[in-house]
Scaffold this motif. Structure first.
Motif, short mmCIF file in Angstrom:
data_model
loop_
_atom_site.label_atom_id
_atom_site.label_comp_id
_atom_site.label_asym_id
_atom_site.label_seq_id
_atom_site.Cartn_x
_atom_site.Cartn_y
_atom_site.Cartn_z
N ARG A 170 0.77 -1.23 0.01
CA ARG A 170 0.08 0.11 0.07
C ARG A 170 0.77 1.25 0.08
N ARG A 171 2.11 1.07 0.88
CA ARG A 171 2.86 2.43 0.93
C ARG A 171 3.45 2.63 -0.59
N LEU A 172 4.03 1.49 -1.18
CA LEU A 172 4.42 1.60 -2.48
C LEU A 172 3.44 2.05 -3.62
N GLY A 196 3.02 5.84 -2.86
CA GLY A 196 4.19 6.62 -3.31
C GLY A 196 4.26 6.61 -4.90
N LEU A 197 3.86 5.54 -5.75
CA LEU A 197 4.06 5.58 -7.07
C LEU A 197 2.91 6.45 -7.37
N LEU A 219 1.48 11.47 -10.21
CA LEU A 219 0.45 12.73 -10.31
C LEU A 219 1.42 14.13 -10.01
N ILE A 220 2.63 13.99 -9.29
CA ILE A 220 3.33 15.51 -9.57
C ILE A 220 3.96 15.35 -10.87
N SER A 221 4.40 14.10 -11.47
CA SER A 221 5.08 14.45 -12.77
C SER A 221 4.08 14.81 -13.81
N LEU A 222 2.72 14.60 -13.75
CA LEU A 222 1.87 15.06 -14.65
C LEU A 222 1.27 16.39 -14.34
#
Length: 87
Positions: free
Chosen positions: A8-10, A13-14, A19-22
């Motif tokens: 869930r953490r992974l 994080g992904l 979303l930040i990169s988009l």
């Protein structure tokens, strides 16, 4: 007490990184601009409290800060950047 599953953490994080990169999540201000346009510039304020003058805003140190006068509102600080800068 139950712990969080590593998968869930992974996944979270992904998802956040994607979303930040988009451009769908805001990027912290420090990561957005590498240049400190206010560093060393003149700063003025509506007042200051004790040893926390407006010049602390532009000194480049994360250990110092400006603090407005207690009980006085609105509190403001202004930095003259000199000229218009296109980023």
């Amino acid at each position: 007490m139950r712990g969080t599953h590593p998968s869930r953490r992974l996944g979270a994080g992904l998802l956040t990184a994607g979303l930040i990169s988009l451009g769908l999540l805001p990027v912290p201000a420090q990561a957005a601009a590498d240049t400190n346009l206010a560093l060393g510039r003149a700063a003025t304020a509506g007042g200051a409290n004790g040893g926390y003058p407006a010049s602390n805003v532009t000194d480049g140190s994360q250990q110092s800060y400006w603090e407005g006068p207690l009980g006085s509102f609105p509190q403001w600080v202004q930095v003259d950047l000199g000229t218009q800068v296109d980023l």
